[in-house]
Design an enzyme around this catalytic site. Structure first.
Site, short mmCIF file in Angstrom:
data_model
loop_
_atom_site.label_atom_id
_atom_site.label_comp_id
_atom_site.label_asym_id
_atom_site.label_seq_id
_atom_site.Cartn_x
_atom_site.Cartn_y
_atom_site.Cartn_z
N CYS A 84 0.80 -1.15 -0.06
CA CYS A 84 -0.11 -0.10 -0.08
C CYS A 84 1.54 1.39 -0.12
CB CYS A 84 -1.07 0.17 1.12
SG CYS A 84 -2.64 0.78 1.05
N HIS A 175 -3.84 -4.89 1.65
CA HIS A 175 -2.58 -5.40 3.23
C HIS A 175 -2.73 -6.96 3.19
CE1 HIS A 175 -2.27 -1.05 4.81
NE2 HIS A 175 -2.63 -1.47 3.71
N GLU A 177 -0.63 -8.64 5.29
CA GLU A 177 -0.67 -8.98 6.93
C GLU A 177 -1.65 -8.80 7.30
OE1 GLU A 177 -0.56 -5.65 4.97
OE2 GLU A 177 -0.41 -4.43 6.68
N1 GLN Z 1 -3.67 6.68 0.89
C1 GLN Z 1 -2.03 6.03 1.63
C2 GLN Z 1 -1.13 7.07 0.63
O1 GLN Z 1 -1.51 7.91 -0.46
C3 GLN Z 1 -1.83 4.89 2.00
C4 GLN Z 1 -2.46 4.06 2.29
C5 GLN Z 1 -2.25 2.44 2.85
O2 GLN Z 1 -1.18 2.35 3.54
N2 GLN Z 1 -3.04 1.47 3.53
O3 GLN Z 1 0.29 6.70 1.54
#
Ligand code: GLN
Length: 197
Positions: A84, A175, A177
């Site tokens: 992410c 995610h 994890e």
């Molecule tokens: N929206 C976050 C970003 O732009 C990422 C979201 C996440 O890691 N769950 O960094």
């Protein structure tokens, strides 16, 4: 050599985001997890996970004390897995809005690309990991808008890559994890193990 001695040491960047969940997933996948809070701690690990969180907040911290350059140098020779916000940090280019990134993975990442209503959801998505479709937890996920020729796409959501690999660099826009399925962490542990022999 006993099984215990062969466990690779994998760092998890622990300045923000979910260190504990990644550490548990790594332990269940046959690796030892190490919290990384300073650039010099990178010297003690065979691979690194950049967790989710808020990439802008992480960057504020990483831009101090040469941490970004240390991560670039680490990723030039060792396996790195970004989930992410971590995938955003790895990208060649970040859009929406543009921000600094490590350039270790040949992708263009668009932040918060799914709009407000569907920005967080759990989907079950087919992958090329083998076995059943995989549960994927998306939380304000980025969208991988472009991939370079060396990037292998392991899974897609509505046509856009959500799990990719370029040699020893891996990224997931979800995610792994936070799900019980350990196939994604196991793949990364296998990459680290193969790389460190
Ligand atoms: N929206 C976050 C970003 O732009 C990422 C979201 C996440 O890691 N769950 O960094």
């Amino acid at each position: 050599m006993t099984k215990e001695e062969k466990r690779p040491r994998i760092g998890v960047l622990a300045i923000q985001g979910d260190f504990a969940a990644h550490a548990e997933a790594l332990a269940e996948s046959g690796a030892e997890a190490v919290a990384i809070r300073k650039p010099e701690e990178l010297a003690s690990v065979d691979g690194l996970i950049l967790p989710g969180g808020e990439s802008t907040t992480m960057l504020k911290f990483l831009e101090r004390g040469g941490f970004l350059d240390a991560l670039r140098a680490f990723g030039a020779t060792k396996p790195v897995f970004g989930t992410c916000a971590g995938a955003i940090l790895l990208a060649r280019e970040v859009r929406h809005p543009a921000q600094v990134s490590l350039g270790l993975l040949d992708i263009v990442a668009e932040r918060n690309a799914y709009g407000r209503q569907i920005d967080s959801m759990i989907l079950t998505v087919p992958t090329s990991l083998g076995g059943e479709p995989l549960e994927m937890v998306f939380i304000r996920a980025p969208r991988i808008a472009e991939t370079g020729p060396a990037v292998e796409v392991l899974a897609r959501r509505d046509g856009a890559p959500v799990l990719v690999r370029q040699g020893r660099i891996m990224a997931a826009t979800f995610h792994p994890e936070l799900s019980a399925d350990r196939r994604v962490h196991r793949l990364f542990v296998d990459i680290v193990t193969a790389d460190s022999v």
